[in-house]
Each structure stands twice: as structure tokens, then as C-alpha cells.
Enzyme design. Structure first.
Site, PDB file in Angstrom:
ATOM      1  CG  ASP A   1      -7.043  -3.193  -3.751  1.00  0.00           C
ATOM      2  OD1 ASP A   1      -7.789  -2.528  -3.008  1.00  0.00           O
ATOM      3  OD2 ASP A   1      -5.810  -3.236  -3.633  1.00  0.00           O
TER       4      ASP A   1
ATOM      5  CG  HIS B   1      -5.952  -2.711  -0.059  1.00  0.00           C
ATOM      6  ND1 HIS B   1      -5.252  -2.217  -1.129  1.00  0.00           N
ATOM      7  CD2 HIS B   1      -5.413  -2.132   1.046  1.00  0.00           C
ATOM      8  CE1 HIS B   1      -4.330  -1.371  -0.695  1.00  0.00           C
ATOM      9  NE2 HIS B   1      -4.407  -1.304   0.617  1.00  0.00           N
TER      10      HIS B   1
ATOM     11  CB  CYS C   1      -0.968  -0.055   1.182  1.00  0.00           C
ATOM     12  SG  CYS C   1      -2.219   1.240   1.102  1.00  0.00           S
TER      13      CYS C   1
END
Lengths: 143, 355
Positions: B300, B329, B143
Site C-alpha cells: 500500500d 490500497h 481508508c
């Protein structure tokens, strides 16, 4: 074993409604995902946040000012003072870390230099006398 | 009559179910349990080294550094014993390090990507290389951690980075229509300067709301319905409890880094355009030469696949791979099938490049 467990599980009177609930939640989920992806939602949430910040600003500022005055009267440090001190600590930590890096480098270099010495060879295997007598750079320069 | 008996049994079991439900919502599961030691600290950041379980001669010589996002705890990488990515990698003979950013305080409100990359990561990596006695290393960013590792890899291509693994990396912001956050943070609606001026650091609750509001029904209703349905399944309950413990442990994000995320990335896509400046240096992705694996979660909603895919064609790495995994995610690394799919793929890819 698991089938046996299933059989022993008490019947759930809400079981028939579960599928209905799941279908409803799935449908709601799609509607809500579309809603939050819309420009209208972005505009509305931005306006709400903006409004909340604008409305709270005078109170926040007044509170901060009065708190600062009270702390000054009591000879106590403010949040900003403590934050500034913490920043100075971080800067010192960074300096210490730089020194730690240099020390690591010195240790690495000295141990690399010591390695051949540690395994010192017998006298006979040392460089020939002529080679050994080669003047060092400093003395060459002087000469 | 029989139906009444069955119903009585059901109703007599409701109270304990409520008690379990309440316990799961109000208590914390033990997460982040893999044995580790702190080997370096700076401000709130800590570098952990996980205690090896494989003899030194059987270990991979290239250490692995894990870098997670700024606004959540990295314990998601070490969720619970038996279901932990870190435990898995340590068990497969990796010398694993984790950079934990910690919780920013008021004094950290001006921290930017510049500081995280050039002050924190650079120093942590130096320490890791010294401790592991390896000039080369691998790095995994997830991320926002993937943004930081990408910036680092492009700014320091000669620092010994051999392998770069990016998980659900939000790097390309050009497909604005597909990125919900890009709508919400559009300058027409969202005054980032006003928010930072008022709040300093961005509260974890605000970031958490943003992430949950992307799928409000799933996060606020379905999640709890599923838990209620599975209360009789101890494994599902344990897994839910661990995940919920991690989800609830939210962190604020430094205002300076948040401003860069919104202005430089979400609004102007400066990293992909080659316009991002970090402490006076241009971040040129063409300078990134490390072997590259980018892992994309097909479902995601936080980082849609279109944000992670283009990196491979923008770097100079000769060895690149895009690995797509079904899932969301977080689910691709912490979900129930992560240990069968994502982790083995990462491990196999890395093992071939860590000798």
C-alpha cells in the site's frame, strides 16, 4: 482452447518491443517514485499551489463581488444564501430524525407493554384478589 | 510474404482495438448493482440496506455496517456482479448496510469528523439497529472510513459494537519518512488554510491527482499500456472498465474534514497520541473494546502498513488480529484475487463473531 486462440491471434509486430517498454516503464517508475517522495518535490508542488492560489485570489474575489452585486440587482439569491438555506434544511432533517428515534422508542416500549396483554391469561390465572387490590402508589401517597 | 500477411491482419485489427480503447475510456461500466434500498437519509448521506438473499433463520443476527472514505464512491465495495464484496457478504448471510456519504456541496464545507461521527454515523447506526432488531452490530471501515469508525468506536464503546474491521486504516502518522502525503502536506510547504479559504471543499481532482502522483508512471502510463495489451481478454477488459469507472468518479472532500485530516492527523498524529478532541470529547483508543481485525495491504503506497499496525496495541480489545495481504490500497478488496484471499478471511473472522 486458449492455445488455439493464441495461434489464431495475428502476430503483433510490436511484440519484441513490449519487454523493452516494460523495462523502461519499470525503471521510470522507480525514478519517479523517488522523485515524488523527495523534499524538493514537496517544496515545489507546495510553491506551485501557493502561487496559483495567490495569483487567482484577486480575480476570484473580484468575480465573486461582481456576481454578488449582479444577483442582488436581479433580486436573486447568492450561493451563500442557498448554502445557508441548505444548512437549515439539514438541521430540520436532524430534528426530524431525533423525532423518528423517539417515535421508534415509543413504539418499541408500547409493543413491549402490549405483549403480555396480547396473551391475556384466563380469569382464574389472574393474580389473587388481595394482590390485585394493592393500592397504587398515587393512592398510597394520598392516604 | 507470410510476414506481410500477418502484419496486414494485425493492422486491420488496430482500428477496432482503438474503438474499444476509446469506449473503455469514455463510457461508464455498470457498477454498484447489488439490489438495495435506501432506509435512511440525512443531508447528502444515505444508508442503504442490501436485499437479503439468505432466509432470515439462516442469516447472521448481527448486522454489518460498511463505511467507506469521504472522497470516493463506496461502489468499490460492490464493483460488478460476480466480483463484489457486498454481494459476497450478502450471499454469506449477512444483513449488510452501507453508509454512503454523498457529495458535499458548498453548504457542507465546514463539516468535520465531529459531524460525520456524532451526527451522521450515530443516527445511521440507530436506524440500522432498529431495522435489524439487533442491539449489536459489526462495522467495517476502509481508508478514511476506518478513521471515522475508529473514532466512533472509541467515543461510543457501549453502543453495541461487537466487531470492528479496519481496512488499510491510516491511523498512526508517526513514521513520517514512510508516508509521502506527510511530506507533501508538511506545514513548511503546504498552506492548508489558504487552500480551504480559496476552495471551500477540496476538489476531487486535487485529491485524485495526489493519489495518482504517488505512483505517476503506473497511474498515467502503465495502466493504459496494460489495457492495450489485454484488449483481447474480455474478462480483463471488463474488470479494467469497472475499476476505471470507479476511479474516475471522484468526489470533493468537505474543507473542515480535510483540515482535521491534515492538521490533526498528518501533522500532529493526535489520534494515536490520545490528543484528538471530537466535539469536546477526548478520543481515547483504550475505550475501544470491540473485537478487532485490521487488514493491511503489504504494497500500500497510500496507507503504508506502518500506519495501520499500531492500533492493535493501543486498544483494550481482547480479541485482535492483524491480517496482511499482498496487494495495494484498493487491490486487496477489489483486485482479481480479493475473492480468494481477503473476502474469505474477513467472512470467516466475522462469522465466528456474529452469532
Amino acid at each position: 482452447m486458449s492455445a488455439e486462440k493464441e495461434n489464431n491471434k495475428p502476430a503483433d509486430p510490436f511484440e519484441p518491443f513490449r519487454e523493452l517498454r516494460d523495462n523502461y516503464l519499470d525503471a521510470m517508475s522507480k525514478v519517479m517514485i523517488n522523485a515524488v517522495n523527495s523534499e524538493e518535490y514537496a517544496e515545489a508542488s507546495g510553491a506551485m499551489l501557493n502561487g496559483a492560489l495567490t495569483m487567482s485570489a484577486p480575480f476570484r474575489e473580484a468575480f465573486e463581488k461582481s456576481m454578488l452585486m449582479a444577483l442582488q440587482k436581479l433580486s436573486l439569491p447568492s450561493r451563500e444564501d442557498v448554502a445557508a438555506l441548505a444548512q437549515r434544511f439539514t438541521n430540520m432533517e436532524m430534528r426530524l430524525d431525533d423525532m423518528d428515534a423517539k417515535l421508534d422508542r415509543i413504539v418499541e416500549l408500547s409493543s413491549a407493554n402490549r405483549a403480555p396483554l396480547a396473551g391475556t391469561e384466563p380469569e382464574a390465572k389472574r393474580p389473587a384478589p388481595a394482590e390485585a387490590k394493592t393500592p397504587n402508589k398515587a393512592s398510597t401517597r394520598k392516604g | 510474404m507470410a510476414q506481410a500477411g500477418v502484419s496486414y491482419e494485425y493492422w486491420s485489427g488496430v482500428n477496432p482495438r482503438f474503438e474499444t480503447f476509446n469506449r473503455l475510456l469514455t463510457t461508464k461500466a455498470a457498477i454498484g448493482q447489488t439490489p438495495k434500498e435506501v432506509v435512511w437519509t440525512l443531508n447528502k448521506a444515505k444508508l442503504y440496506r442490501y436485499i437479503p438473499v439468505v432466509p432470515a433463520e439462516a442469516r447472521h443476527p448481527v448486522p454489518l455496517l460498511l463505511v467507506f472514505a469521504l472522497m470516493n464512491r463506496p461502489t468499490i465495495l460492490d464493483l460488478r456482479p460476480g466480483h463484489s464484496f457486498i454481494e459476497y457478504m450478502v450471499g454469506h448471510g449477512y444483513d449488510v448496510y452501507l453508509l454512503d456519504w454523498g457529495v458535499p456541496g458548498l453548504e457542507d464545507k465546514d463539516l468535520k469528523f465531529d459531524d460525520y461521527v456524532l451526527d451522521y454515523m450515530t443516527r445511521a447506526i440507530r436506524k440500522m439497529k432498529t431495522l435489524s432488531k439487533s442491539e449489536e452490530f459489526s462495522m467495517l471501515g476502509w481508508c478514511i472510513g476506518a478513521i471515522l469508525t475508529t473514532i466512533y468506536s472509541a467515543l461510543r464503546p457501549d453502543d453495541g459494537l461487537r466487531n470492528l474491521l479496519l481496512l488499510t486504516a491510516p491511523l498512526d502518522f508517526s513514521h513520517r519518512q514512510e508516508i509521502t502525503f506527510a511530506h507533501w502536506t508538511d506545514e513548511k510547504y503546504f498552506d492548508v488554510e489558504k487552500v480551504i479559504a480559496a476552495l471551500g471543499n477540496i476538489p476531487g481532482e486535487m485529491i485524485d491527482y495526489g493519489a495518482k502522483a504517488l505512483k505517476p508512471v503506473e497511474n498515467y502510463i502503465t495502466n493504459y499500456c496494460r489495457l492495450w495489451d489485454n484488449l483481447d481478454n474480455p474478462r480483463a477488459v471488463e474488470s479494467w472498465h469497472a475499476m476505471n469507472t470507479w476511479v474516475r468518479d471522484i468526489l470533493p472532500m468537505a474543507g473542515g474534514a480535510y483540515r482535521q485530516l491534515i492538521v490533526d492527523l498528518y501533522r500532529n498524529n493526535r489520534l494515536m497520541k490520545g490528543e484528538l478532541i471530537i466535539r469536546g470529547q477526548l478520543v481515547d483508543l483504550k475505550r475501544l473494546r470491540a473485537n478487532l481485525l485490521t487488514v493491511i495491504a503489504e504494497a500500500d503506497h497510500i496507507t503504508p502498513p506502518c500506519q495501520s499496525e499500531p492500533i492493535v496495541s493501543n486498544v483494550s480489545s481482547k480479541d485482535t488480529e492483524v491480517y496482511r495481504v499482498p496487494g495495494g490500497h484498493i487491490g486487496i478488496m477489489a483486485g482479481s484475487s480479493a475473492h480468494k484471499q481477503t473476502w474469505p478471511h474477513i467472512e470467516t473472522w466475522l462469522a465466528a463473531r456474529s452469532e
